[in-house]
Design a protein around this motif. Structure first.
Motif, PDB file in Angstrom:
ATOM      1  N   LEU A  73       2.983 -14.089  -4.615  1.00  0.00           N
ATOM      2  CA  LEU A  73       2.658 -14.392  -3.227  1.00  0.00           C
ATOM      3  C   LEU A  73       1.274 -13.850  -2.893  1.00  0.00           C
ATOM      4  N   ARG A  74       0.669 -14.432  -1.860  1.00  0.00           N
ATOM      5  CA  ARG A  74      -0.602 -13.891  -1.383  1.00  0.00           C
ATOM      6  C   ARG A  74      -0.391 -12.446  -0.951  1.00  0.00           C
ATOM      7  N   GLU A  75      -1.354 -11.609  -1.240  1.00  0.00           N
ATOM      8  CA  GLU A  75      -1.153 -10.181  -1.041  1.00  0.00           C
ATOM      9  C   GLU A  75      -2.379  -9.535  -0.413  1.00  0.00           C
ATOM     10  N   LEU A  76      -2.131  -8.648   0.528  1.00  0.00           N
ATOM     11  CA  LEU A  76      -3.164  -7.772   1.085  1.00  0.00           C
ATOM     12  C   LEU A  76      -2.868  -6.369   0.585  1.00  0.00           C
ATOM     13  N   ARG A  77      -3.722  -5.851  -0.254  1.00  0.00           N
ATOM     14  CA  ARG A  77      -3.522  -4.479  -0.737  1.00  0.00           C
ATOM     15  C   ARG A  77      -4.408  -3.560   0.097  1.00  0.00           C
ATOM     16  N   LEU A  78      -3.769  -2.613   0.768  1.00  0.00           N
ATOM     17  CA  LEU A  78      -4.490  -1.720   1.659  1.00  0.00           C
ATOM     18  C   LEU A  78      -5.034  -0.524   0.881  1.00  0.00           C
ATOM     19  N   HIS A  79      -6.309  -0.265   1.047  1.00  0.00           N
ATOM     20  CA  HIS A  79      -6.969   0.856   0.390  1.00  0.00           C
ATOM     21  C   HIS A  79      -7.284   1.936   1.421  1.00  0.00           C
ATOM     22  N   PRO A  80      -7.546   3.156   0.982  1.00  0.00           N
ATOM     23  CA  PRO A  80      -7.892   4.223   1.933  1.00  0.00           C
ATOM     24  C   PRO A  80      -9.145   3.862   2.729  1.00  0.00           C
ATOM     25  N   LEU A  81      -9.231   4.410   3.926  1.00  0.00           N
ATOM     26  CA  LEU A  81     -10.418   4.202   4.750  1.00  0.00           C
ATOM     27  C   LEU A  81     -11.619   4.892   4.122  1.00  0.00           C
ATOM     28  N   THR A  82     -12.793   4.325   4.386  1.00  0.00           N
ATOM     29  CA  THR A  82     -14.018   5.000   3.932  1.00  0.00           C
ATOM     30  C   THR A  82     -14.218   6.281   4.736  1.00  0.00           C
ATOM     31  N   THR A  83     -15.133   7.096   4.301  1.00  0.00           N
ATOM     32  CA  THR A  83     -15.403   8.360   5.005  1.00  0.00           C
ATOM     33  C   THR A  83     -15.810   8.105   6.448  1.00  0.00           C
ATOM     34  N   VAL A  84     -16.661   7.095   6.664  1.00  0.00           N
ATOM     35  CA  VAL A  84     -17.122   6.790   8.029  1.00  0.00           C
ATOM     36  C   VAL A  84     -15.946   6.306   8.878  1.00  0.00           C
TER      37      VAL A  84
ATOM     38  N   GLY B 177       0.815  -1.205   0.000  1.00  0.00           N
ATOM     39  CA  GLY B 177       0.000   0.000   0.000  1.00  0.00           C
ATOM     40  C   GLY B 177       0.849   1.255   0.000  1.00  0.00           C
ATOM     41  N   ALA B 178       0.163   2.398  -0.001  1.00  0.00           N
ATOM     42  CA  ALA B 178       0.825   3.697  -0.048  1.00  0.00           C
ATOM     43  C   ALA B 178       1.453   4.026   1.308  1.00  0.00           C
ATOM     44  N   PRO B 179       2.365   4.987   1.355  1.00  0.00           N
ATOM     45  CA  PRO B 179       2.926   5.413   2.639  1.00  0.00           C
ATOM     46  C   PRO B 179       1.820   5.897   3.573  1.00  0.00           C
ATOM     47  N   GLY B 180       1.895   5.481   4.827  1.00  0.00           N
ATOM     48  CA  GLY B 180       0.933   5.937   5.822  1.00  0.00           C
ATOM     49  C   GLY B 180      -0.388   5.205   5.802  1.00  0.00           C
ATOM     50  N   ILE B 181      -0.539   4.204   4.947  1.00  0.00           N
ATOM     51  CA  ILE B 181      -1.833   3.536   4.801  1.00  0.00           C
ATOM     52  C   ILE B 181      -2.096   2.528   5.919  1.00  0.00           C
ATOM     53  N   GLY B 182      -1.053   2.221   6.715  1.00  0.00           N
ATOM     54  CA  GLY B 182      -1.251   1.340   7.861  1.00  0.00           C
ATOM     55  C   GLY B 182      -0.531   0.021   7.783  1.00  0.00           C
ATOM     56  N   LYS B 183       0.447  -0.122   6.899  1.00  0.00           N
ATOM     57  CA  LYS B 183       1.173  -1.383   6.771  1.00  0.00           C
ATOM     58  C   LYS B 183       1.916  -1.721   8.064  1.00  0.00           C
ATOM     59  N   SER B 184       2.628  -0.745   8.588  1.00  0.00           N
ATOM     60  CA  SER B 184       3.433  -0.986   9.794  1.00  0.00           C
ATOM     61  C   SER B 184       2.549  -1.369  10.971  1.00  0.00           C
ATOM     62  N   ALA B 185       1.394  -0.725  11.090  1.00  0.00           N
ATOM     63  CA  ALA B 185       0.492  -1.029  12.203  1.00  0.00           C
ATOM     64  C   ALA B 185      -0.011  -2.467  12.115  1.00  0.00           C
ATOM     65  N   LEU B 186      -0.323  -2.920  10.920  1.00  0.00           N
ATOM     66  CA  LEU B 186      -0.787  -4.298  10.754  1.00  0.00           C
ATOM     67  C   LEU B 186       0.325  -5.294  11.069  1.00  0.00           C
ATOM     68  N   LEU B 187       1.541  -4.990  10.639  1.00  0.00           N
ATOM     69  CA  LEU B 187       2.657  -5.878  10.954  1.00  0.00           C
ATOM     70  C   LEU B 187       2.897  -5.942  12.457  1.00  0.00           C
ATOM     71  N   SER B 188       2.788  -4.803  13.109  1.00  0.00           N
ATOM     72  CA  SER B 188       2.976  -4.766  14.565  1.00  0.00           C
ATOM     73  C   SER B 188       1.904  -5.604  15.257  1.00  0.00           C
ATOM     74  N   TRP B 189       0.670  -5.489  14.791  1.00  0.00           N
ATOM     75  CA  TRP B 189      -0.442  -6.273  15.361  1.00  0.00           C
ATOM     76  C   TRP B 189      -0.164  -7.770  15.211  1.00  0.00           C
ATOM     77  N   ALA B 190       0.270  -8.158  14.018  1.00  0.00           N
ATOM     78  CA  ALA B 190       0.537  -9.580  13.766  1.00  0.00           C
ATOM     79  C   ALA B 190       1.702 -10.076  14.614  1.00  0.00           C
ATOM     80  N   ALA B 191       2.743  -9.266  14.747  1.00  0.00           N
ATOM     81  CA  ALA B 191       3.903  -9.670  15.544  1.00  0.00           C
ATOM     82  C   ALA B 191       3.512  -9.891  17.006  1.00  0.00           C
ATOM     83  N   HIS B 192       2.704  -8.970  17.557  1.00  0.00           N
ATOM     84  CA  HIS B 192       2.274  -9.127  18.952  1.00  0.00           C
ATOM     85  C   HIS B 192       1.393 -10.363  19.118  1.00  0.00           C
ATOM     86  N   ARG B 193       0.512 -10.606  18.183  1.00  0.00           N
ATOM     87  CA  ARG B 193      -0.349 -11.803  18.259  1.00  0.00           C
ATOM     88  C   ARG B 193       0.512 -13.061  18.215  1.00  0.00           C
TER      89      ARG B 193
END
Length: 922
Positions: A184-195, A34-50
């Motif tokens: 490889l299997r891929e998760l492409r992160l898209h921008p958040l919805t308005t809500v 995904g784009a810079p700031g889209i939340g890749k690092s946060a998801l990796l951190s979540w997975a690492a802690h789990r």
């Protein structure tokens, strides 16, 4: 972002959770893109802690743009906590891995650790750890890892799935890597919805004024990092609000400006530390503070970091400084002037005593002009990188050296060496550009010769160029006169290969051979035999075979020499000699980790095995050749492997697979314009036609090899094609045409003693003879040595039996037909088996089945896939799972998983029963 709830990422969290929770049972790889700031690092951190909470060993790393120039820096970062396990690896693997990290003495020239051996060592290291607890690799900003580390990760990613080892990588959009080709299997992160964006913003900035809230939502465009960072930046720097919210400015730039706005009010010593840290490739606290002190001219203490940490730009402990987001690093660099950035690199170079490579790169970054002393240091850095098995890093160092160097004589050498590395890495366009620049600067004969040699690596479109051939001969003679016979021989190898691709005429071919025979090298030199075999495969066939036999009896040649000898034997029709050389080469190349050359060797071995229908070794070789050619990105050799697969499939009667493989091979060959592959394709299409009973179609395909006006014309592969052409020639017109080319081949091949060529010509004479000459022709052909080619002998017996039956010599016909049928049955060549059965029925033989296939004694092992067969064969020799894994570049647990599936297929329960099951009569 890790301090905030992950809004709008439920599906992504489910996917990450499945990867982590499934690790005890199986591994896998997942790319978060995904784009810079889209939340890749946060998801990796979540997975690492789990993963950590689940008892998984988590190995983390992060790419840093400046580290792309440091070989295996990323791999060291990932595995540094496991280096105490390295002594438990096989010695060759341990040595390769420690050599990659620069933790052993530099190897002698030409003995750099091979990347694939380093990769296998890493796989085994991780596999051993995974045996105790599942392991998860978590890599952020993987696009900025150094190229060798990315290659190792790609190697591992191809082999995940059979043990508890997972890989999770974050890659920024717009940054291609070698991982992209793996699908490889891929998760492409898209921008958040308005809500979702509104909910995140209200959590970060509750009670935000409506006008500012609307402005932030609009500017952030659903980017989580922007939603977190922009509110404060807009409040604090209203004057720059337009730049922070303008849609004309890319969001990444707006975020960088938001971070840069925080720098304005920081103390000068804090900004100095941040600039040095942003310019650094390691982030070690002491190193950064020392360099910042040099930059500022006064001592700077760790307290200088506090203001930056308080506003969330960095974190630091007693060892290291880390930016909270890569955009903070780029914002710091963007906010500095050119002079300030150069000074920061200069300060780092000043404090990096004992770290030659890092010091050199910072010196190179600190100079704004040409500097020969820095260029010389970069040359040394390139040599060290190459010695550690990192040619991509070596090339980068040479490119920078070329940009900074001032000495014209050294410049030519740098350009030539860079071109060689670029060619080794498969970057043919870059190699061509470097050669073009090097040519006018090549000051001496060796440099000019090396420039010409590099040009051979990408000059495939002019394989029929006589001027190019003359240039190779002339350059070789110059190299010989300059006292370098080995370099001259390498040039003549290239010239001989061109002669084999396209016959330039007897005179030029003799020039090549004469020049080679004048060189002061032993007559059994593999390269000399290569030249003789490729330039004059028929004229000097007897000489080459006599020398092959001496080499076979004396031995003593290494893997590279064996690969050369195998190629030479294949070129001049000595398939019986080629098999031995190629098997020896494959074993040695496996041990050295030279998977690129191994793929090429396996393709040649596949062709030889297909010709003699040796399924037991041939089918595994074909499957492995395809896998390795894909992995090493060798399109030409992948095409060759597909042709061998089609050939095997055709003679075994799997026409659907044969057709699919040959069509894919043809698509690739048309793009590469390789003349020998074009000819092999037509020969294989002829075999497919014969297997299907479409003789006219088969003849038309193979005739192209004999037609000088056709792109598939090949003067030396006609000796391979002639038996197919003869068998396909049914009509009087086709038989007359085939007889004409057979007469020409008889004359051309009169001097060769190659058994395959003599057998093929004898076969063609027997099938194409007039009735009055056929008896003698069949007897002559059957008297030839067919010991290494039972398929051709069985086809000859089938044709002889059919001829006898048509002559109403029915009783006589049954004997050769029976022998042919049994041979086809043992070989598994279904179409010819069925043809033999039909002829026997026509000859009045009782008890011949109306349908069915060859009843081979190999029924059990035919249930195995090619890779399973290969593993079973190796296990039957007594090799352990680890030893098999080392040979096939698989983890030993993957080998164990294959054996677990092999046993029930063969109806056995233990390793000790494998040998009996794989015997022909087992």
């Amino acid at each position: 972002m890790s301090d905030h709830e992950l809004f709008g990422r439920n599906n992504e969290l489910v996917a990450l959770g499945a990867l982590v929770d499934g690790l005890p049972m199986e591994g896998g790889a997942l790319v978060v893109r995904g784009a810079p700031g889209i939340g890749k690092s946060a998801l990796l951190s979540w997975a690492a802690h789990r993963a950590e909470r689940s008892g998984v060993t988590v190995l983390t790393g992060s790419g840093v743009e400046a580290e792309t120039r440091l070989p295996f820096a990323g791999l060291y970062q990932l595995t540094r906590t496991m280096l105490d396990r390295v002594p438990g690896l096989p010695p060759v693997q341990a040595e390769a891995l420690l050599g990659a990290f620069g933790m052993t003495e530099a190897p002698p020239a030409g003995h750099a650790p091979q990347l694939f051996m380093i990769a296998l060592a890493t796989l085994d290291l991780l596999g051993e750890a995974a045996a105790q607890a599942p392991v998860l690799l978590v890599v952020d900003d993987a696009q900025w890892l150094d190229p060798p580390t990315l290659d190792v990760l790609a190697f591992i990613a191809r082999r995940l799935g059979r043990e508890p080892l997972g890989m999770l990588l974050a890659i920024r959009d717009g940054h291609p890597t070698c991982l992209d080709t793996l699908v490889l299997r891929e998760l492409r992160l898209h921008p958040l919805t308005t809500v979702e964006a509104g909910a995140l913003l209200d959590t970060v900035e509750p009670g935000l004024e409506p006008p500012l809230r609307h402005r932030v939502l609009d500017a952030a465009a659903g980017n989580p990092l922007a939603l977190i960072e922009l509110p404060a930046a807009l409040r604090e720097h209203e004057a720059s609000a337009e730049a922070l919210t303008s849609s004309a400015v890319p969001l990444t730039s707006r975020l960088e400006r938001a971070f840069a706005s925080r720098l304005l009010d920081l103390p000068s010593d804090t900004r100095s530390v941040l600039l040095v840290a942003a310019s650094d490739d390691d982030g070690a606290l002491g190193e950064v503070l020392a360099a910042a002190s040099v930059l500022a001219g006064v001592g700077i203490s760790p307290e200088s970091l506090s203001p930056a940490a308080e506003i969330g730009l960095v974190t630091a402990d007693e060892h290291r400084i880390r930016f909270c987001h890569p955009l903070v690093r780029s914002a710091v660099l963007q906010a500095a002037s050119l002079a300030e950035r150069l000074a920061a690199h200069g300060a780092l170079a000043a404090v990096l005593d004992g770290q030659s490579d890092r010091r050199t790169w910072h010196r190179a970054a600190a100079t704004g002009r040409r500097d020969e002393s820095v260029a010389v240091e970069l040359d040394r850095t390139a040599a060290r990188a190459e010695a550690r098995g990192a040619p991509a890093v070596a090339l980068a160092a040479l490119e920078r050296s070329i940009a900074l160097g001032e000495n014209p004589s050294r410049m030519g050498k740098r350009l030539v060496k860079a071109a060689e590395l670029a060619l080794e890495l498969g970057r043919t366009n870059q190699a061509a550009a470097l050669v073009q620049s090097a040519a006018p600067l090549a000051a001496d004969v060796p440099e000019r010769a090396r420039t010409v040699l590099v040009g051979e690596g990408f000059d495939i479109d002019v394989s029929t160029s006589v001027p190019r051939l003359r240039l190779l001969i002339t350059t070789a003679e110059e190299a010989a006169s300059a006292g370098d016979p080995e370099l001259a021989l390498r040039l003549l190898r290239a010239a001989a290969r061109r002669c084999w691709w396209f016959d330039p005429g007897v005179a030029l071919r003799e020039c090549v051979v004469t020049a080679a025979e004048r060189l002061p090298v032993p007559e059994l030199h593999p390269d000399l035999l290569y030249v003789l075999a490729f330039a004059t495969p028929l004229e000097r066939g007897a000489t080459v075979i006599e020398r092959f036999e001496r080499l076979e009896s004396e031995g003593g040649y290494d893997a590279l020499a064996a690969a050369t000898l195998g190629a030479a034997a294949t070129a001049m029709g000595g398939y019986d000699h080629a098999v031995g050389f190629l098997r020896h080469a494959a074993a040695g190349l496996r041990a050295q980790g030279r998977l690129g050359l191994l793929a090429q060797t396996l393709v040649s071995l596949s062709f030889a095995s297909a010709h003699i229908v040796d399924r037991e070794s041939g089918l595994p070789s074909v499957a492995e050749a395809i896998r390795l050619a894909e992995e090493t990105a060798q399109a030409r050799w992948l095409t060759g492997a597909l042709i061998a697969k089609a050939h095997f499939s055709a003679v075994l009667g799997d026409l659907e697979t044969a057709q699919t493989a040959i069509e894919e091979a043809e698509r690739q060959t048309l793009a590469l314009a390789n003349p020998s592959n074009l000819a092999f394709i037509q020969i294989t299409r002829g075999l497919i036609g014969l297997a299907a009973g479409r003789h006219a179609e088969a003849f038309a395909c193979v005739w192209r090899v004999f037609d000088p006006a056709d792109p598939a014309h090949h003067p030396y592969l006609q000796t391979v094609a002639i038996p197919v052409l003869a068998e396909a020639a049914v009509s009087d017109e086709d038989r007359a045409a085939a007889r004409g080319v057979l007469r020409r081949l008889d004359a051309a091949a009169a001097a060769t003693t190659a058994r395959m060529i003599r057998a093929n010509l004898g076969f063609a004479h027997a099938l194409l003879a007039d009735d009055e000459d056929a008896e003698a022709s069949f007897r002559s052909a059957l008297a030839l040595d067919h010991s290494v080619d039972p398929f051709t002998r069985a086809r000859l017996l089938l044709a002889h039996g059919a001829w006898l039956r048509r002559r109403r010599r029915v009783m006589e016909s049954r004997v050769p037909l029976r022998i042919a049928r049994e041979c086809f049955a043992s070989l598994g060549t279904r179409p010819w088996y069925e043809r033999a059965c039909q002829e026997l029925r026509s000859a009045g033989e009782a008890g011949v089945p109306d349908k069915g296939g060859p009843q081979s004694g190999h029924a059990d092992w035919e249930l195995l896939t090619p890779q399973e067969l290969q593993i079973a064969q190796l296990a039957a020799t007594g090799l352990s799972n680890r030893e098999i894994g080392q040979q096939l570049y698989l983890s030993h647990r993957t080998v164990a998983a294959h054996l677990y599936r092999i046993y029930p297929k063969l109806g056995i329960t233990s390793r000790g029963q494998l040998r009996e099951k794989l015997q022909p009569d087992g």
